[in-house]
Motif scaffolding. Sequence first.
Motif, mmCIF file in Angstrom:
data_model
loop_
_atom_site.group_PDB
_atom_site.id
_atom_site.type_symbol
_atom_site.label_atom_id
_atom_site.label_comp_id
_atom_site.label_asym_id
_atom_site.label_seq_id
_atom_site.Cartn_x
_atom_site.Cartn_y
_atom_site.Cartn_z
ATOM 1 N N LEU A 62 -13.176 -56.271 113.845
ATOM 2 C CA LEU A 62 -12.995 -56.893 115.162
ATOM 3 C C LEU A 62 -13.103 -58.413 115.090
ATOM 4 C CD1 LEU A 62 -14.961 -54.570 117.615
ATOM 5 C CD2 LEU A 62 -12.486 -54.928 117.506
ATOM 6 N N ARG A 63 -13.840 -58.910 114.140
ATOM 7 C CA ARG A 63 -14.052 -60.358 114.008
ATOM 8 C C ARG A 63 -12.979 -61.040 113.148
ATOM 9 N NH1 ARG A 63 -19.090 -62.112 115.791
ATOM 10 N NH2 ARG A 63 -20.494 -60.428 116.322
ATOM 11 N N GLN A 64 -11.985 -60.283 112.729
ATOM 12 C CA GLN A 64 -10.894 -60.825 111.904
ATOM 13 C C GLN A 64 -11.437 -61.577 110.686
ATOM 14 O OE1 GLN A 64 -7.658 -60.058 112.626
ATOM 15 N NE2 GLN A 64 -8.513 -58.856 114.296
ATOM 16 N N PRO A 65 -12.221 -60.902 109.860
ATOM 17 C CA PRO A 65 -12.859 -61.606 108.734
ATOM 18 C C PRO A 65 -11.874 -61.935 107.609
ATOM 19 C CG PRO A 65 -13.218 -59.265 108.523
ATOM 20 C CD PRO A 65 -12.508 -59.471 109.848
ATOM 21 N N ASN A 66 -12.262 -62.892 106.809
ATOM 22 C CA ASN A 66 -11.554 -63.196 105.566
ATOM 23 C C ASN A 66 -12.227 -62.507 104.388
ATOM 24 O OD1 ASN A 66 -9.653 -64.965 106.746
ATOM 25 N ND2 ASN A 66 -11.208 -66.560 106.813
ATOM 26 N N ASP A 87 -10.604 -46.017 98.976
ATOM 27 C CA ASP A 87 -9.166 -46.202 99.228
ATOM 28 C C ASP A 87 -8.966 -47.093 100.450
ATOM 29 O OD1 ASP A 87 -8.378 -44.685 97.064
ATOM 30 O OD2 ASP A 87 -7.985 -42.871 98.245
ATOM 31 N N LEU A 88 -9.754 -46.845 101.499
ATOM 32 C CA LEU A 88 -9.673 -47.667 102.711
ATOM 33 C C LEU A 88 -9.979 -49.127 102.397
ATOM 34 C CD1 LEU A 88 -9.555 -48.212 105.788
ATOM 35 C CD2 LEU A 88 -11.977 -47.534 105.869
ATOM 36 N N ILE A 89 -11.044 -49.363 101.657
ATOM 37 C CA ILE A 89 -11.429 -50.737 101.309
ATOM 38 C C ILE A 89 -10.308 -51.422 100.530
ATOM 39 C CG2 ILE A 89 -13.037 -52.132 99.947
ATOM 40 C CD1 ILE A 89 -15.181 -49.930 100.710
ATOM 41 N N GLY A 90 -9.724 -50.713 99.574
ATOM 42 C CA GLY A 90 -8.606 -51.266 98.805
ATOM 43 C C GLY A 90 -7.396 -51.554 99.680
ATOM 44 N N ARG A 93 -8.121 -54.614 101.760
ATOM 45 C CA ARG A 93 -8.043 -55.797 100.885
ATOM 46 C C ARG A 93 -6.582 -56.205 100.697
ATOM 47 N NH1 ARG A 93 -9.379 -54.029 95.364
ATOM 48 N NH2 ARG A 93 -7.231 -53.365 95.531
ATOM 49 N N ASP A 94 -5.723 -55.214 100.440
ATOM 50 C CA ASP A 94 -4.324 -55.519 100.147
ATOM 51 C C ASP A 94 -3.518 -55.879 101.395
ATOM 52 O OD1 ASP A 94 -4.986 -54.948 97.525
ATOM 53 O OD2 ASP A 94 -4.139 -52.927 97.571
ATOM 54 N N THR A 95 -3.677 -55.120 102.477
ATOM 55 C CA THR A 95 -2.859 -55.352 103.664
ATOM 56 C C THR A 95 -3.302 -56.569 104.468
ATOM 57 O OG1 THR A 95 -4.159 -53.815 105.021
ATOM 58 C CG2 THR A 95 -2.200 -52.930 103.903
ATOM 59 N N ARG A 96 -4.589 -56.814 104.517
ATOM 60 C CA ARG A 96 -5.107 -57.953 105.285
ATOM 61 C C ARG A 96 -5.346 -59.178 104.421
ATOM 62 N NH1 ARG A 96 -8.706 -57.613 110.112
ATOM 63 N NH2 ARG A 96 -7.866 -55.964 111.411
ATOM 64 N N GLY A 97 -5.256 -59.015 103.116
ATOM 65 C CA GLY A 97 -5.551 -60.129 102.218
ATOM 66 C C GLY A 97 -7.015 -60.510 102.244
ATOM 67 N N LEU A 98 -7.873 -59.510 102.468
ATOM 68 C CA LEU A 98 -9.318 -59.751 102.557
ATOM 69 C C LEU A 98 -9.931 -59.899 101.175
ATOM 70 C CD1 LEU A 98 -10.490 -57.017 105.104
ATOM 71 C CD2 LEU A 98 -10.420 -59.465 105.483
ATOM 72 N N GLY A 99 -10.903 -60.767 101.094
ATOM 73 C CA GLY A 99 -11.773 -60.758 99.936
ATOM 74 C C GLY A 99 -12.818 -59.675 100.185
ATOM 75 N N VAL A 100 -13.235 -59.010 99.138
ATOM 76 C CA VAL A 100 -14.257 -57.968 99.274
ATOM 77 C C VAL A 100 -15.366 -58.264 98.280
ATOM 78 C CG1 VAL A 100 -14.784 -55.508 99.095
ATOM 79 C CG2 VAL A 100 -12.567 -56.230 100.000
ATOM 80 N N LEU A 101 -16.561 -58.486 98.813
ATOM 81 C CA LEU A 101 -17.749 -58.632 97.982
ATOM 82 C C LEU A 101 -18.485 -57.304 98.096
ATOM 83 C CD1 LEU A 101 -19.770 -60.198 96.265
ATOM 84 C CD2 LEU A 101 -20.750 -61.090 98.379
#
Length: 176
Positions: A62-66, A87-90, A93-101
């Motif tokens: 909801l917060r539109q994170p990076n 799978d969801l996290i991946g 990451r791919d569709t939104r271009g999110l970094g994932v820590l």
Amino acid sequence: RFEVDRAIPMTVERFMALANPASPAAIASALNEAGAARTAKQQLSELSGGETQRVLIARALLRQPNLLVLDEPASGVDYAGEADLYDLIGTLRDTRGLGVLLVSHDRYLIDALATQIWDVQPDGMTVFDGTYREYVQAREAERQAEREEKVAASAPPPPPRRQNGKPRLSERERNR
């Protein structure tokens, strides 16, 4: 693990609205994107571990994170749900271009998902670009080189070369 007091009646929709003043449409969209749309009217305390994690991810969206910061996200999730969650996290990451820590002790997971390893130890942190398997191989090669250096440093110097029972002098020593 995120714990919910069963005595507090709260639907998933209400929980989502607490995070951020978002429209019902935005909440529905985030829940849908996280694969938790069917939970919207359910009590938060009645969700399974996997459903709870999906709702928490939807709330973060909801917060539109990076960057998504996830600490052992599969804790309390069954084996099948774990694979779906990763799978969801991946996908996010791919569709939104999110970094994932992602903090995890699951080395198989890290090897499958990670593109950079941050190994935090009491004596410091190592950052490595690559998979966990590559990191382990590089670390082992480094340790082997250190062992070989120690052995070489502790070895006695070679004995002088002898010729006819006398020490053989180098060209420089003979010209003195």
